[in-house]
Design a protein around this motif. Structure first.
Motif, mmCIF file in Angstrom:
data_model
loop_
_atom_site.group_PDB
_atom_site.id
_atom_site.type_symbol
_atom_site.label_atom_id
_atom_site.label_comp_id
_atom_site.label_asym_id
_atom_site.label_seq_id
_atom_site.Cartn_x
_atom_site.Cartn_y
_atom_site.Cartn_z
ATOM 1 N N THR A 133 0.810 -1.154 0.037
ATOM 2 C CA THR A 133 0.052 -0.044 -0.090
ATOM 3 C C THR A 133 0.619 1.309 0.001
ATOM 4 N N GLU A 134 2.142 1.293 0.615
ATOM 5 C CA GLU A 134 2.716 2.554 0.506
ATOM 6 C C GLU A 134 3.143 3.182 -0.957
ATOM 7 N N PRO A 135 3.450 2.132 -1.720
ATOM 8 C CA PRO A 135 3.376 2.793 -3.080
ATOM 9 C C PRO A 135 2.129 3.598 -3.744
ATOM 10 N N ILE A 136 1.008 2.853 -3.275
ATOM 11 C CA ILE A 136 -0.300 3.619 -3.607
ATOM 12 C C ILE A 136 -0.511 4.932 -3.252
ATOM 13 N N ILE A 137 -0.164 5.392 -2.029
ATOM 14 C CA ILE A 137 -0.178 6.554 -1.194
ATOM 15 C C ILE A 137 0.874 7.488 -1.929
ATOM 16 N N LYS A 138 2.093 6.926 -1.929
ATOM 17 C CA LYS A 138 3.010 7.684 -2.627
ATOM 18 C C LYS A 138 2.814 8.197 -4.157
ATOM 19 N N GLU A 139 2.223 7.134 -4.911
ATOM 20 C CA GLU A 139 1.795 7.359 -6.243
ATOM 21 C C GLU A 139 0.657 8.519 -6.594
ATOM 22 N N ALA A 140 -0.221 8.438 -5.401
ATOM 23 C CA ALA A 140 -1.349 9.553 -5.197
ATOM 24 C C ALA A 140 -0.728 10.979 -5.058
ATOM 25 N N GLN A 141 -0.004 10.893 -3.943
ATOM 26 C CA GLN A 141 0.623 12.105 -3.652
ATOM 27 C C GLN A 141 1.429 12.820 -4.838
ATOM 28 N N GLU A 142 2.473 11.915 -5.611
ATOM 29 C CA GLU A 142 2.819 12.770 -6.716
ATOM 30 C C GLU A 142 1.741 13.173 -7.545
ATOM 31 N N LYS A 143 0.830 12.202 -7.939
ATOM 32 C CA LYS A 143 -0.181 12.691 -8.848
ATOM 33 C C LYS A 143 -0.871 14.077 -8.437
ATOM 34 N N MET A 144 -0.952 14.155 -6.980
ATOM 35 C CA MET A 144 -1.613 15.525 -6.775
ATOM 36 C C MET A 144 -0.813 16.639 -6.829
ATOM 37 N N THR A 145 0.596 16.402 -6.468
ATOM 38 C CA THR A 145 1.591 17.447 -6.838
ATOM 39 C C THR A 145 1.544 17.772 -8.185
ATOM 40 N N LYS A 146 1.504 16.888 -9.123
ATOM 41 C CA LYS A 146 1.419 17.046 -10.631
ATOM 42 C C LYS A 146 -0.007 17.935 -10.762
ATOM 43 N N ALA A 147 -1.133 17.699 -10.254
ATOM 44 C CA ALA A 147 -2.344 18.528 -10.406
ATOM 45 C C ALA A 147 -2.136 19.838 -9.991
ATOM 46 N N GLU A 148 -1.454 20.054 -9.010
ATOM 47 C CA GLU A 148 -1.123 21.443 -8.459
ATOM 48 C C GLU A 148 -0.230 22.214 -9.281
ATOM 49 N N ASP A 149 0.781 21.415 -9.863
ATOM 50 C CA ASP A 149 1.669 22.225 -10.859
ATOM 51 C C ASP A 149 1.036 22.435 -11.982
ATOM 52 N N SER A 150 0.047 21.716 -12.453
ATOM 53 C CA SER A 150 -0.824 21.980 -13.930
ATOM 54 C C SER A 150 -1.636 23.096 -13.265
ATOM 55 N N LEU A 151 -2.424 23.214 -12.252
ATOM 56 C CA LEU A 151 -3.177 24.395 -11.951
ATOM 57 C C LEU A 151 -2.317 25.632 -11.986
ATOM 58 N N ARG A 152 -0.904 25.515 -11.338
ATOM 59 C CA ARG A 152 -0.246 26.839 -11.383
ATOM 60 C C ARG A 152 0.112 27.218 -12.931
ATOM 61 N N ARG A 153 0.416 26.285 -14.071
ATOM 62 C CA ARG A 153 0.628 26.497 -15.224
ATOM 63 C C ARG A 153 -0.573 27.133 -15.879
ATOM 64 N N GLU A 154 -1.661 26.676 -15.621
ATOM 65 C CA GLU A 154 -3.006 27.196 -16.021
ATOM 66 C C GLU A 154 -3.474 28.376 -15.703
ATOM 67 N N LEU A 155 -3.050 28.827 -14.290
ATOM 68 C CA LEU A 155 -3.427 29.997 -13.836
ATOM 69 C C LEU A 155 -2.256 31.043 -14.370
#
Length: 187
Positions: free
Chosen positions: A4-26
């Motif tokens: 399960t550790e990779p599941i949470i780590k992967e989700a955390q990375e995806k969320m960080t990418k979503a934040e970065d995408s938001l920054r670019r979009e804004l």
């Protein structure tokens, strides 16, 4: 627990990418002041191939509301000018023969409010992306529990951990949004 550790780590990375995408979009939302990222989406026809403007020219901000585009190849000046005019920026380029100046007009109060709404809409898209990542993470955790890789207590602990990761990401998105709204409304 190791599964399960990779599941949470992967989700955390995806969320960080979503934040970065938001920054670019804004960053693409014009706030009444010059910002080189306004020109990131502009492609220029250069020797028959569409080329990103930021790869063809130096983009600088000499004044608060002025962008200066200095092409590396002076022969591409006309093409750059045409690409800027054809874009959705709504800014008329001024060509002085060696560089192009873009004067960002002052925003009206009404336009500022429209942009603030646009910022909120883009932000909500980012939050939805984070929630979808959370849902996928929870599904993966429940599947692991169903397969016998997790006990119910482990699942509950990991769900709490997943919620904390999600809450942190949503908080980051709110902060990014708040900063951009302030920038738009103050101009």
């Amino acid at each position: 627990m190791k599964i399960t550790e990779p599941i949470i780590k992967e989700a955390q990375e995806k969320m960080t990418k979503a934040e970065d995408s938001l920054r670019r979009e804004l960053g693409n939302i014009r706030a009444g002041r010059a910002n080189a990222s306004l020109l990131n989406r502009i492609n220029v026809e250069y020797y028959g191939a569409p080329t990103p403007l930021n790869q063809m020219a130096q983009i600088s901000v000499p004044e608060a509301r002025v962008l200066l585009v200095t092409p590396y190849d002076k022969t591409s000046l006309k093409n750059i000018e045409h690409a800027i005019m054809a874009s959705d920026l709504g800014i008329a380029p001024m060509n002085d023969g060696t560089a192009i100046r873009l004067v960002i007009p002052q925003l009206t109060e009404e336009r500022r409010k429209e942009l603030a709404k646009q910022v909120k809409a883009v932000s909500e898209t980012g939050k939805v992306a984070v929630r979808n990542i959370r849902r996928d993470m929870m599904d993966a955790l429940k599947k692991a529990q169903k397969n016998g890789d997790l006990t119910e207590d482990d699942l509950r602990d990991l769900e709490n951990q997943a919620q904390k990761v999600t809450d942190e990401s949503i908080k980051n998105i709110d902060k990014i949004t708040e900063d951009k709204e302030k920038e738009v409304l103050e101009g």
